[in-house]
Design a protein around this motif. Structure first.
Motif, PDB file in Angstrom:
ATOM      1  N   PHE A  61       0.886  -1.311   0.088  1.00 42.17           N
ATOM      2  CA  PHE A  61      -0.151   0.038   0.090  1.00 42.17           C
ATOM      3  C   PHE A  61       0.788   1.040   0.007  1.00 42.17           C
ATOM      4  N   ILE A  62       1.775   1.296   0.842  1.00 39.36           N
ATOM      5  CA  ILE A  62       2.803   2.504   1.060  1.00 39.36           C
ATOM      6  C   ILE A  62       3.626   2.734  -0.331  1.00 39.36           C
ATOM      7  N   LEU A  63       3.868   1.717  -0.946  1.00 42.15           N
ATOM      8  CA  LEU A  63       4.750   1.772  -2.098  1.00 42.15           C
ATOM      9  C   LEU A  63       3.606   2.201  -3.224  1.00 42.15           C
ATOM     10  N   SER A  64       2.548   1.890  -3.123  1.00 45.98           N
ATOM     11  CA  SER A  64       1.624   2.344  -4.220  1.00 45.98           C
ATOM     12  C   SER A  64       1.445   3.895  -4.239  1.00 45.98           C
ATOM     13  N   LEU A  65       1.158   4.315  -2.762  1.00 47.28           N
ATOM     14  CA  LEU A  65       1.360   5.748  -2.498  1.00 47.28           C
ATOM     15  C   LEU A  65       2.403   6.583  -2.948  1.00 47.28           C
ATOM     16  N   LYS A  66       3.686   5.855  -2.932  1.00 47.41           N
ATOM     17  CA  LYS A  66       4.969   6.436  -3.238  1.00 47.41           C
ATOM     18  C   LYS A  66       4.809   6.424  -4.860  1.00 47.41           C
ATOM     19  N   TRP A  67       4.521   5.491  -5.711  1.00 47.79           N
ATOM     20  CA  TRP A  67       4.627   5.348  -6.885  1.00 47.79           C
ATOM     21  C   TRP A  67       3.757   6.560  -7.304  1.00 47.79           C
ATOM     22  N   ASP A  68       2.604   6.635  -6.875  1.00 47.86           N
ATOM     23  CA  ASP A  68       1.663   7.851  -7.396  1.00 47.86           C
ATOM     24  C   ASP A  68       2.359   8.989  -7.358  1.00 47.86           C
ATOM     25  N   GLU A  69       2.997   9.288  -6.346  1.00 47.93           N
ATOM     26  CA  GLU A  69       3.803  10.900  -5.961  1.00 47.93           C
ATOM     27  C   GLU A  69       4.989  10.676  -7.062  1.00 47.93           C
ATOM     28  N   TRP A  70       5.546   9.747  -7.217  1.00 48.08           N
ATOM     29  CA  TRP A  70       6.865   9.628  -8.287  1.00 48.08           C
ATOM     30  C   TRP A  70       6.264  10.133  -9.711  1.00 48.08           C
ATOM     31  N   GLN A  71       5.096   9.485  -9.689  1.00 46.98           N
ATOM     32  CA  GLN A  71       4.447   9.541 -11.427  1.00 46.98           C
ATOM     33  C   GLN A  71       3.317  10.907 -11.410  1.00 46.98           C
TER      34      GLN A  71
END
Ligand SMILES: Nc1ncnc2c1ncn2[C@@H]1O[C@H](COP(=O)(O)OP(=O)(O)OP(=O)(O)O)[C@@H](O)[C@H]1O
Length: 601
Positions: A61-71
């Motif tokens: 879940f945390i990685l998916s949030l981070k991914w959204d930030e990067w993208q």
């Protein structure tokens, strides 16, 4: 009813007289973190698998949030991530669903889009197998279904985190709700609590705020409550205690418990026909007045905290119903808490001091309530409280709301050594939730418009000496009587539907004539004659405020009633000290007359 109840996960109980590592193959009845830790210390492999699953889910879940930030896709994916969070908690099971429910009432901690999704955890959860549930009812009640119920819905009407509910009818005809607990709840919850506590110990030092130090305590408080919640006998007892506290209140309905059909994992209670407070549309369509429901909700909520001390710690809108006859019903008494007398009194004090803007006293209340340790130097805190709370209340008491207060308060917590005592997490949650419910029914709702009239009425009708002392606190500042405050208090109390001036006037008179009222009598005389003038304008303004509710003949009846109740000793005790009260404007002759008319017994 073909499915077998899964008995493979058995959690052992630790008996006090047995050595570490010796366990009985029974179930742990009460939350005991030490016993749980001891158990897993010798069987860590039983927790590893679960631990990996939790870490896997949360990291994903945390990685998916981070991914959204990067993208740069935070906005677009908001809805998707919120659903992800809800589904993740649901998949992780009851303990995590309960955590999600607790967070769903914390707009101060959780993003709005997440919050809306977490609210769905309140009662839109997947049900468990029907046959299993029917089998559990039979095992728990010790007889076949048809010997207990003449009807039972073939499917659950609601599935919640810890159980699911069937609609049924007893053989004697009463309509009932039958709540059946999810299978194997206790061992699953125990293991999760063990892991949470362990993680809390590790995470605490990295978390901001003093809250971090209390994290294991917060887990313990949560665990204790959760264990209480999965004992339906305890829930039944809570419901009856709650009902007894509201027995004289015609506006609050509490379902009856059918004990013959209740056990630890099955609860049978009266069916409530009504609309959940989430269902604002139906409430309006049924011609019910949302304002009136809000009023009942907030007043009964304050009554629980400030009068009974026994409060519903989970008053989310799925647990509150509006009934067609205008009453409001509570259900789900699994999570309740009891406040001590001193806490209740300190809470009233804090509210009074907050409204009076007495920040030094308020800082002391925080010490009494455990938000500050007794050795804290409150000097720098007083101006900080004034800056933050003065702002939140604004010029008018009516601008106050708990949401602003909690927001502003979290800033204070960064700078000063405030901590939230574990017990208060529940109270704050209860208050913020109730305010949230009211806001969903009326977006312009101000808790103070309903809450303060209730407090004003309670102070003015001060049934207990402690409350009367508080009234005096409100009415005096630096030893001076505050006419304006009395005027405000009466004006505000009159907006509360239950406030009747006459009995209050009677109580006020009785109090003034009592030994206890000596101080007030003296101060009133001083206030009336302050600055070498008679303060008739203030008296006139007060009289204008109440005169419509005080017909002269009834007032006279009350006054005569009180005077005839007084014994000779009572009068003798008052008169000599009250001479100053009657010495101006020729009233001495009246006291003389009264003396003569008193019965000689
Ligand atoms: N007495 C009742 N009358 C009508 N419906 C009821 C009654 N009791 C429970 N229900 C229904 O069942 C749902 C779940 O009940 P309840 O909240 O007591 O269960 P729970 O497992 O304690 O849930 P929670 O997740 O809120 O802790 C309620 O939201 C309501 O729809």
């Amino acid at each position: 009813m073909s499915q077998e109840i899964d008995k493979s996960v058995n959690f052992p109980v630790v008996e006090a007289n047995k050595g570490v590592g010796q366990y009985q193959a029974a179930q742990l009845k009460q939350y005991n973190p030490d016993a749980i830790a001891r158990y897993y210390r010798y069987r860590p492999w039983q927790a590893w698998g679960r631990m990996l699953r939790i870490i896997w889910s949360i990291t994903g879940f945390i990685l998916s949030l981070k991914w959204d930030e990067w993208q740069n896709q935070v906005e677009q994916n908001q809805g998707k991530r919120a659903t992800h969070l809800r589904e993740m908690l649901t998949r992780l099971g009851p303990t995590f669903i309960k955590v999600g429910q607790a967070l769903s009432t914390r707009p101060d901690l959780i993003r709005k889009d997440f919050l809306e999704e977490l609210i769905k955890l309140q009662d839109q959860l997947p049900p468990f197998d029907n046959d299993l549930a029917y089998q559990l009812i039979e095992t728990e009640l010790g007889r076949p279904i048809h010997e207990s119920f003449s009807e039972l819905s073939p499917k659950p009407v609601a599935a919640a985190s810890l159980g699911q509910v069937y609609r049924g009818r007893l053989l004697s005809g009463e309509e009932v709700a039958v709540k059946v607990q999810r299978p194997n709840l206790r061992p699953v919850i125990t293991r999760d609590l063990y892991l949470m506590r362990w993680a809390a110990g590790w995470l605490a030092p990295w978390l901001p705020l003093n809250l971090g130090h209390d994290l294991t305590l917060i887990v313990d408080e949560f665990g204790t409550k959760l264990f209480e919640e999965i004992d339906y006998i305890n829930e039944g007892r809570n419901a009856e205690k709650f009902a007894s506290n509201f027995r004289n209140d015609p506006q609050v309905k509490v379902p009856a418990i059918y004990w013959r059909y209740t056990n630890t994992r099955v609860l049978t209670l009266e069916w409530i026909n009504g609309f959940k407070l989430t269902d604002t549309k139906s409430i309006r369509e049924a011609g019910l007045d949302p304002e009136a429901i809000i009023q009942i909700g907030v007043t009964s909520g304050l009554q629980q905290l400030l009068e009974h001390g026994f409060f519903h710690a989970d008053p989310h809108p799925g647990n509150l119903f509006a009934i067609a006859d205008g009453r409001m019903a509570y259900i789900d008494f699994g999570m309740m808490d009891q406040l001590e007398e001193t806490t209740k009194e300190a809470l009233v004090d804090a509210l009074v001091h907050l409204v009076n803007k007495d920040y030094t006293d308020l800082a002391e209340d925080f010490v009494k309530l455990g938000f500050l340790t007794p050795d804290t130097n409150i000097c720098p805190i007083v101006p900080a409280l004034e800056a933050v709370l003065g702002n939140a209340i604004g010029k008018n008491v009516k601008d106050f709301n708990f949401k602003t207060i909690t927001d502003e308060f979290s800033e204070l917590m960064y700078e000063y050594p405030f901590r939230v005592p574990a017990k208060f997490a529940l109270i704050i949650r209860s208050l913020v939730t109730q305010e949230g419910i009211a806001l969903s029914l009326n977006p312009n709702f101000k808790i103070v418009e309903v809450g303060y009239p209730y407090i004003a009425r309670r102070l003015l009708t001060g049934e207990s000496p402690a409350l009367r002392r508080r009234l005096l606190n409100v009415l005096f500042k630096d030893g001076k009587f505050q006419w304006q405050r009395l005027e405000n208090l009466i004006a505000i109390a009159r907006t509360d539907g239950n406030f009747d001036v006459l009995p209050t006037a009677k109580m006020g008179l009785q109090f003034m004539l009592s030994e206890e009222g000596k101080f007030l009598r003296r101060q009133l005389v001083l206030a009336l004659t302050e600055d070498d003038r008679l303060h008739t304008e203030e008296v006139q303004r007060l009289w204008n405020l109440v005169k419509d509710d005080l017909p002269a003949n009834r007032l006279l009846d009350v006054a005569i009633g009180i005077l005839t109740e007084l014994s000779r000793e009572g009068v003798a005790a008052i008169l000599p000290k009250a001479t100053s009260l009657v010495s101006f404007d020729g009233k001495q002759s009246l006291t003389q007359k009264l003396k003569e008319q008193m019965p000689k017994n």
